[in-house]
Design an enzyme around this catalytic site. Structure first.
Site, PDB file in Angstrom:
ATOM      1  N   ASP A 174     -18.542  52.700 104.425  1.00  0.00           N
ATOM      2  CA  ASP A 174     -19.597  51.702 104.193  1.00  0.00           C
ATOM      3  C   ASP A 174     -19.073  50.276 104.267  1.00  0.00           C
ATOM      4  OD1 ASP A 174     -21.440  53.699 101.762  1.00  0.00           O
ATOM      5  OD2 ASP A 174     -21.297  53.761 103.933  1.00  0.00           O
ATOM      6  N   LYS A 187     -25.757  51.575  93.887  1.00  0.00           N
ATOM      7  CA  LYS A 187     -26.954  52.266  94.406  1.00  0.00           C
ATOM      8  C   LYS A 187     -26.685  53.766  94.558  1.00  0.00           C
ATOM      9  CE  LYS A 187     -27.530  52.232  98.987  1.00  0.00           C
ATOM     10  NZ  LYS A 187     -27.600  53.518  99.709  1.00  0.00           N
ATOM     11  N   ASN A 188     -25.550  54.120  95.153  1.00  0.00           N
ATOM     12  CA  ASN A 188     -25.319  55.531  95.475  1.00  0.00           C
ATOM     13  C   ASN A 188     -25.011  56.377  94.250  1.00  0.00           C
ATOM     14  OD1 ASN A 188     -25.898  54.904  98.058  1.00  0.00           O
ATOM     15  ND2 ASN A 188     -23.790  54.914  98.791  1.00  0.00           N
ATOM     16  N   ARG A 203     -32.889  47.641 100.957  1.00  0.00           N
ATOM     17  CA  ARG A 203     -32.693  49.023 100.479  1.00  0.00           C
ATOM     18  C   ARG A 203     -31.526  49.107  99.510  1.00  0.00           C
ATOM     19  NH1 ARG A 203     -32.827  53.614 105.005  1.00  0.00           N
ATOM     20  NH2 ARG A 203     -32.251  54.693 103.092  1.00  0.00           N
ATOM     21  N   ARG A 252     -27.351  63.212 110.633  1.00  0.00           N
ATOM     22  CA  ARG A 252     -26.787  63.450 109.304  1.00  0.00           C
ATOM     23  C   ARG A 252     -27.392  64.734 108.744  1.00  0.00           C
ATOM     24  NH1 ARG A 252     -27.356  57.962 106.215  1.00  0.00           N
ATOM     25  NH2 ARG A 252     -25.947  58.983 104.734  1.00  0.00           N
ATOM     26  N   CYS A 270     -30.314  59.041 111.363  1.00  0.00           N
ATOM     27  CA  CYS A 270     -30.607  57.629 111.116  1.00  0.00           C
ATOM     28  C   CYS A 270     -29.682  56.833 112.031  1.00  0.00           C
ATOM     29  CB  CYS A 270     -30.412  57.281 109.653  1.00  0.00           C
ATOM     30  SG  CYS A 270     -28.703  57.248 109.175  1.00  0.00           S
TER      31      CYS A 270
HETATM   32  C1  EPZ Z   1     -22.999  59.278 101.250  1.00  0.00           C
HETATM   33  O1  EPZ Z   1     -23.715  59.747 102.374  1.00  0.00           O
HETATM   34  C2  EPZ Z   1     -23.466  57.840 101.038  1.00  0.00           C
HETATM   35  N1  EPZ Z   1     -24.897  57.837 100.757  1.00  0.00           N
HETATM   36  C3  EPZ Z   1     -23.175  57.036 102.299  1.00  0.00           C
HETATM   37  O2  EPZ Z   1     -23.584  55.689 102.057  1.00  0.00           O
HETATM   38  C4  EPZ Z   1     -21.683  57.062 102.562  1.00  0.00           C
HETATM   39  O3  EPZ Z   1     -21.425  56.408 103.781  1.00  0.00           O
HETATM   40  C5  EPZ Z   1     -21.192  58.506 102.657  1.00  0.00           C
HETATM   41  O4  EPZ Z   1     -21.591  59.271 101.499  1.00  0.00           O
HETATM   42  C6  EPZ Z   1     -19.679  58.524 102.755  1.00  0.00           C
HETATM   43  O5  EPZ Z   1     -19.220  59.793 103.013  1.00  0.00           O
HETATM   44  C7  EPZ Z   1     -25.302  58.066  99.495  1.00  0.00           C
HETATM   45  O6  EPZ Z   1     -24.521  58.269  98.589  1.00  0.00           O
HETATM   46  C8  EPZ Z   1     -26.781  58.030  99.260  1.00  0.00           C
HETATM   47  P1  EPZ Z   1     -21.406  62.763 103.496  1.00  0.00           P
HETATM   48  P2  EPZ Z   1     -23.744  61.331 102.698  1.00  0.00           P
HETATM   49  O7  EPZ Z   1     -22.199  63.972 103.156  1.00  0.00           O
HETATM   50  O8  EPZ Z   1     -23.703  62.093 101.440  1.00  0.00           O
HETATM   51  C9  EPZ Z   1     -21.317  65.267 107.547  1.00  0.00           C
HETATM   52  C10 EPZ Z   1     -24.833  53.721 102.403  1.00  0.00           C
HETATM   53  O9  EPZ Z   1     -24.814  52.845 103.272  1.00  0.00           O
HETATM   54  N2  EPZ Z   1     -22.229  66.234 106.884  1.00  0.00           N
HETATM   55  O10 EPZ Z   1     -20.183  62.434 102.696  1.00  0.00           O
HETATM   56  O11 EPZ Z   1     -24.840  61.565 103.649  1.00  0.00           O
HETATM   57  C11 EPZ Z   1     -21.956  63.902 107.746  1.00  0.00           C
HETATM   58  O12 EPZ Z   1     -22.730  63.881 108.925  1.00  0.00           O
HETATM   59  C12 EPZ Z   1     -24.703  55.176 102.807  1.00  0.00           C
HETATM   60  O13 EPZ Z   1     -24.936  53.510 101.167  1.00  0.00           O
HETATM   61  C13 EPZ Z   1     -22.636  67.364 107.590  1.00  0.00           C
HETATM   62  O14 EPZ Z   1     -22.273  67.538 108.754  1.00  0.00           O
HETATM   63  O15 EPZ Z   1     -22.356  61.489 103.484  1.00  0.00           O
HETATM   64  C14 EPZ Z   1     -20.752  62.999 107.816  1.00  0.00           C
HETATM   65  O16 EPZ Z   1     -20.206  63.032 109.144  1.00  0.00           O
HETATM   66  C15 EPZ Z   1     -24.509  55.330 104.307  1.00  0.00           C
HETATM   67  N3  EPZ Z   1     -23.453  68.269 106.972  1.00  0.00           N
HETATM   68  C16 EPZ Z   1     -19.760  63.653 106.852  1.00  0.00           C
HETATM   69  O17 EPZ Z   1     -20.206  65.005 106.679  1.00  0.00           O
HETATM   70  C17 EPZ Z   1     -23.885  68.099 105.672  1.00  0.00           C
HETATM   71  O18 EPZ Z   1     -24.604  68.980 105.161  1.00  0.00           O
HETATM   72  C18 EPZ Z   1     -19.704  62.980 105.476  1.00  0.00           C
HETATM   73  O19 EPZ Z   1     -21.044  62.830 105.057  1.00  0.00           O
HETATM   74  C19 EPZ Z   1     -23.462  66.930 104.983  1.00  0.00           C
HETATM   75  C20 EPZ Z   1     -22.622  66.018 105.603  1.00  0.00           C
END
Ligand code: EPZ
Length: 419
Positions: free
Chosen positions: A306, A22-23, A397, A123, A118
């Site tokens: 995840d 999915k991702n 989803r 996020r 969420c």
């Molecule tokens: C992606 O989310 C995945 N979603 C998530 O899967 C997965 O858990 C995550 O990466 C793993 O890191 C998709 O690919 C659609 P991040 P993403 O940016 O991109 C912080 C699922 O269940 N951050 O790597 O949102 C953030 O809050 C989902 O399939 C900021 O602070 O994750 C987190 O603590 C859940 N500011 C950390 O970085 C930003 O601008 C890593 O988040 C971006 C992120």
């Protein structure tokens, strides 16, 4: 509205086909709309409401997106002509923010609602926005929207905080058509990032280093559509391995890239699972009872956040006490639901301490987020009696044909409409 009803206590046996990731699909579907020559045909795209949402957003922006059979998705971005994505669609899924990178690259203008928080914590997308600004976009945040404009984005050197997956993906999309070269340092190394890079290069982009912490993207003038097949979903694979684990079953997973879940395999073996690799299949045999173990989630190639929730569920009946720490997200709300099934788990800040119990008992439970739903289903498969899982639309989803796959492995599971 419906619920999943699971009668626990049956070991899972048989084989299951793992769906496309999915991702990876979400990123590649948006990137496909960068092409102004020809259209793309994407294979192995998993069906689910997140995929439907991203296709709805592309269509709202003027692109074409349609399935011509179960898993083959046609994307034609040539008609892209709208720079504003609607709140109603973007609010449903955070990855919709990838539309910002696409719109800036294609139209030089983007008005995209900021995704809300969420169930797994706040996020923000501040890293994404900082990247667009550093590439020369004029960015204003107002009325819950990011409004950005740039005649043409310019290449830049950008440090990706926390190795953010979404930031890496969004800036790769934006940089593909920028003027000059963009260097992403501390880039995310997830397989989904590599899958996107391979797809972009197939379209004529110049992306180097994906899978390492430095990705170089040399902007090109235009991209063309191609045929491409999405990688298998490593998180779905891990989820089914844990469903087999907690039920004392024996399951063959088909269409898996074992390398993408190398660290989860190490941890699952520590917990007593016997895992045999057989080309692109994994044969998983569970012991009578799992052993407790400790894990800390990390960016790839570390243990993925995840799988934190499904792993905690599987460890809730293990022999001994396990400690699980999530360094990425604060996603332990589902533990309250596991406790209602008899689990003995304490959480403090981002850590769960799981004292294994002999037996969980079925209960009505609430699904709070996608991976929490997987965790509760895993617990229900082993629990004595019936579990009713409310909020099953959340599972839809990101887990394709979830209950059909479990039923084909012998689970006693059905979906019931509730008024
Ligand atoms: C992606 O989310 C995945 N979603 C998530 O899967 C997965 O858990 C995550 O990466 C793993 O890191 C998709 O690919 C659609 P991040 P993403 O940016 O991109 C912080 C699922 O269940 N951050 O790597 O949102 C953030 O809050 C989902 O399939 C900021 O602070 O994750 C987190 O603590 C859940 N500011 C950390 O970085 C930003 O601008 C890593 O988040 C971006 C992120």
């Amino acid at each position: 509205m419906s619920r999943l009803v699971i009668e626990g206590g049956r070991p899972l046996k048989g084989e299951v086909e793992i769906s496309g990731a999915k991702n990876s699909a979400l990123a590649i579907i948006v990137a496909a709309a960068l092409a102004t020559e020809g259209k793309s045909i994407l294979e192995n795209v998993p069906r689910g409401s997140d995929i439907t949402t991203i296709c709805e957003i592309l269509k709202e922006l003027g692109a074409e997106a349609y399935f011509d059979d179960e898993h083959k998705l046609h994307i034609d971005g040539r008609g892209l002509n709208q720079s504003r994505a609607s709140y109603d669609l973007v609010r449903r899924m955070r990855a919709s923010f990838y539309a910002a990178g696409l719109l800036l690259a294609r139209l030089g203008k983007a008005e995209v609602p900021l995704p809300g928080g969420c169930a797994i914590g706040s996020r923000p997308v501040d890293f994404h926005i900082k990247g667009f600004a550093q590439m020369g976009a004029d960015v204003v945040i107002e009325h819950g929207f990011m409004k950005a404009e740039a005649d043409r984005l310019r290449g830049t050197q950008f440090y990706v905080n926390r190795a953010s997956v979404g930031t890496t993906i969004n800036l790769m999309i934006a940089a593909s058509l920028a003027e000059g070269t963009t260097i992403l340092e501390n880039a995310a190394k997830e397989p989904e990032v590599v899958d996107l890079a391979i797809f972009l290069n197939g379209m004529g982009a110049k992306v180097r280093g994906a899978g390492t912490e430095v990705i170089r993207i040399e902007g090109v003038e235009s991209l063309r559509g191609i045929e491409y097949s999405i990688i298998p979903d490593r998180i779905e694979a891990g989820t089914f391995m844990l469903a087999a684990a907690i039920t004392g079953g024996e399951v063959r997973l088909k269409g898996v890239v074992a390398e993408h879940i190398r660290v989860p395999i190490v941890k699952f073996e520590e917990a007593g699972l016997e895992i045999v690799r057989d080309n692109n299949e994994l044969l998983v045999k569970a012991p009578p009872r799992l052993r407790a173990t400790d894990v800390e989630t990390m960016p790839y190639p570390g243990f993925p956040t995840d799988l934190q929730q499904p792993f905690v569920a599987a460890l809730s009946t293990a022999d001994g006490t396990s400690v699980v720490r999530d360094t990425i997200f604060d996603r332990f709300r589902y533990v309250d639901e596991l406790r209602r099934m008899g689990a003995d788990i304490k959480t403090e800040r981002n850590t769960a301490i799981i004292r294994g119990v002999r037996q969980l008992t079925g209960a009505p439970v609430e699904i709070t987020d996608l991976r929490a739903g997987a965790a509760l289903a895993i617990a229900a498969l082993a629990a004595e009696g019936q579990t009713d899982l409310y909020g099953v639309e959340i599972l839809d989803r990101g887990y394709e044909f979830f209950e059909d796959k479990l039923r084909s492995l012998g689970a006693n599971i059905r979906r019931e409409k509730i008024d």
